[in-house]
Scaffold this active site. Sequence first.
Site, PDB file in Angstrom:
ATOM      1  N   GLY A  92       0.774  -1.238   0.000  1.00  0.00           N
ATOM      2  CA  GLY A  92       0.000   0.000   0.000  1.00  0.00           C
ATOM      3  C   GLY A  92       0.805   1.287   0.000  1.00  0.00           C
ATOM      4  O   GLY A  92       0.284   2.340   0.366  1.00  0.00           O
ATOM      5  N   SER A  93       2.060   1.239  -0.464  1.00  0.00           N
ATOM      6  CA  SER A  93       2.846   2.483  -0.429  1.00  0.00           C
ATOM      7  C   SER A  93       2.281   3.532  -1.382  1.00  0.00           C
ATOM      8  O   SER A  93       2.346   4.729  -1.098  1.00  0.00           O
ATOM      9  CB  SER A  93       4.326   2.208  -0.731  1.00  0.00           C
ATOM     10  OG  SER A  93       4.516   1.838  -2.077  1.00  0.00           O
ATOM     11  N   MET A 144      -3.423  -7.253  -7.509  1.00  0.00           N
ATOM     12  CA  MET A 144      -2.762  -8.371  -8.175  1.00  0.00           C
ATOM     13  C   MET A 144      -3.732  -9.379  -8.802  1.00  0.00           C
ATOM     14  O   MET A 144      -3.395 -10.539  -8.986  1.00  0.00           O
ATOM     15  CB  MET A 144      -1.809  -9.093  -7.187  1.00  0.00           C
ATOM     16  CG  MET A 144      -0.749  -8.172  -6.602  1.00  0.00           C
ATOM     17  SD  MET A 144       0.131  -7.167  -7.828  1.00  0.00           S
ATOM     18  CE  MET A 144       1.295  -8.392  -8.429  1.00  0.00           C
ATOM     19  N   ARG A 145      -4.941  -8.924  -9.118  1.00  0.00           N
ATOM     20  CA  ARG A 145      -5.884  -9.770  -9.857  1.00  0.00           C
ATOM     21  C   ARG A 145      -6.085  -9.155 -11.227  1.00  0.00           C
ATOM     22  O   ARG A 145      -6.146  -7.932 -11.358  1.00  0.00           O
ATOM     23  CB  ARG A 145      -7.257  -9.818  -9.173  1.00  0.00           C
ATOM     24  CG  ARG A 145      -7.267 -10.333  -7.779  1.00  0.00           C
ATOM     25  CD  ARG A 145      -7.252 -11.815  -7.698  1.00  0.00           C
ATOM     26  NE  ARG A 145      -8.477 -12.446  -8.180  1.00  0.00           N
ATOM     27  CZ  ARG A 145      -8.698 -13.754  -8.076  1.00  0.00           C
ATOM     28  NH1 ARG A 145      -7.807 -14.545  -7.502  1.00  0.00           N
ATOM     29  NH2 ARG A 145      -9.812 -14.284  -8.544  1.00  0.00           N
ATOM     30  N   ASN A 151      -4.494   2.114 -13.731  1.00  0.00           N
ATOM     31  CA  ASN A 151      -3.516   1.206 -13.128  1.00  0.00           C
ATOM     32  C   ASN A 151      -2.146   1.860 -13.119  1.00  0.00           C
ATOM     33  O   ASN A 151      -1.803   2.616 -14.024  1.00  0.00           O
ATOM     34  CB  ASN A 151      -3.444  -0.089 -13.955  1.00  0.00           C
ATOM     35  CG  ASN A 151      -2.502  -1.122 -13.363  1.00  0.00           C
ATOM     36  OD1 ASN A 151      -2.456  -1.308 -12.141  1.00  0.00           O
ATOM     37  ND2 ASN A 151      -1.732  -1.799 -14.208  1.00  0.00           N
ATOM     38  N   HIS A 172       1.752   0.745 -13.313  1.00  0.00           N
ATOM     39  CA  HIS A 172       2.564  -0.429 -13.652  1.00  0.00           C
ATOM     40  C   HIS A 172       4.052  -0.048 -13.636  1.00  0.00           C
ATOM     41  O   HIS A 172       4.436   0.972 -14.212  1.00  0.00           O
ATOM     42  CB  HIS A 172       2.173  -0.980 -15.032  1.00  0.00           C
ATOM     43  CG  HIS A 172       2.950  -2.208 -15.358  1.00  0.00           C
ATOM     44  ND1 HIS A 172       2.648  -3.437 -14.814  1.00  0.00           N
ATOM     45  CD2 HIS A 172       4.048  -2.388 -16.127  1.00  0.00           C
ATOM     46  CE1 HIS A 172       3.530  -4.325 -15.244  1.00  0.00           C
ATOM     47  NE2 HIS A 172       4.382  -3.721 -16.047  1.00  0.00           N
TER      48      HIS A 172
HETATM   49  C1  GRF Z   1       3.860  -1.175  -7.372  1.00  0.00           C
HETATM   50  O1  GRF Z   1       5.171  -1.434  -7.816  1.00  0.00           O
HETATM   51  C2  GRF Z   1       2.895  -0.994  -8.525  1.00  0.00           C
HETATM   52  O2  GRF Z   1       3.490  -0.386  -9.636  1.00  0.00           O
HETATM   53  C3  GRF Z   1       2.544  -2.413  -8.859  1.00  0.00           C
HETATM   54  O3  GRF Z   1       2.427  -3.061  -7.609  1.00  0.00           O
HETATM   55  C4  GRF Z   1       3.260  -2.390  -6.667  1.00  0.00           C
HETATM   56  C5  GRF Z   1       2.392  -1.983  -5.515  1.00  0.00           C
HETATM   57  O4  GRF Z   1       3.127  -1.421  -4.471  1.00  0.00           O
HETATM   58  N1  GRF Z   1       1.350  -2.484  -9.678  1.00  0.00           N
HETATM   59  P1  GRF Z   1       2.396  -0.774  -3.229  1.00  0.00           P
HETATM   60  O5  GRF Z   1       1.440  -1.820  -2.678  1.00  0.00           O
HETATM   61  O6  GRF Z   1       1.666   0.446  -3.706  1.00  0.00           O
HETATM   62  O7  GRF Z   1       3.483  -0.452  -2.247  1.00  0.00           O
END
Ligand code: GRF
Length: 219
Positions: free
Chosen positions: A13-14, A95-96, A120, A122
Amino acid sequence: MPLKLLVLASGRGSNVDRVARSIKEGKLDCEIAAVVTNVEDAGVIEIAAKHELPCYVVPSRSLKRRQHEEQLLAFLDEKGLTRATIDFVLLAGYMRILTGHFLAAFKEESASGAYFRVVNIHPSLLPSFTGATAYADAFAAGVAVSGVTVHLVDEEVDHGPILAQAPFFRKEGDDFESFACRGLDLEHILLPAVLSRLAELGPNFELSSLPFDMGGLSG
Ligand code: GRF
C-alpha cells in the site's frame, strides 16, 4: 468537486499511502471513497486505517476470477461504490486480472471513444515488461532505462490507453533493490501527478488528450 476514487489494492500500500498523504496535504483534489483489498492480511489495510479511510476485504482466495468479480461487484453495489458515485477505480498494486465483466461496470463513452474508468500503475515502460515481476524482469534484462506507466485499463493485461509515463535510469553499481527502489520512488511522484491532472480535467475526460505531458519528469 474532488475526483472520487475507489482504490483496489493487494499489497503493502505504499502508493495508497502517498496518494492519501498528497490529499491530506491539500496537494491533490481527490477523495478516496474506499479501499478494497482481496488479501486478508495486506499491508494496505493498516495504511488505510492510518489515513482513516474506509477499508474492506473481499477475499479472492480459492475463487475463480469470475466468481470473485461477481462478489466484488455485488459488494460495491451494496456499499454504493458504483459508476454513479465513483469517478475512477484506482488499481494500486491490485494483483488480480480484471475481466471485461468487471470493467463493464465502469465503462465510459466519450466523444473520442469508449474506455473504462479504471486506472492502473505499472512498474515499467509499457508495452515492455508486462506482468507481476516487471522490476525484476527489466533489471534481469539489463536495460539502461526503465520507467513507470499510469494507464487506463482494458481487457488485456497491463494494457490500455497510456495516461503518462516517466523513465528512470539504471546507475552504475545498481543491484536489484536500488534499481526497484528508484522505480518505486518515481511511482510515488508520477501517480499523484497523473491523478492531479485527471482532477483538473474533471470527470469528463477525453481520450484525445492523452498521453499527458509530464514535463520531463524522471527518476
Ligand atoms: C507497485 O510497484 C505498482 O506499480 C505495482 O504493484 C506495486 C504496488 O506497491 N502495480 P504498493 O502496494 O503500492 O506499495
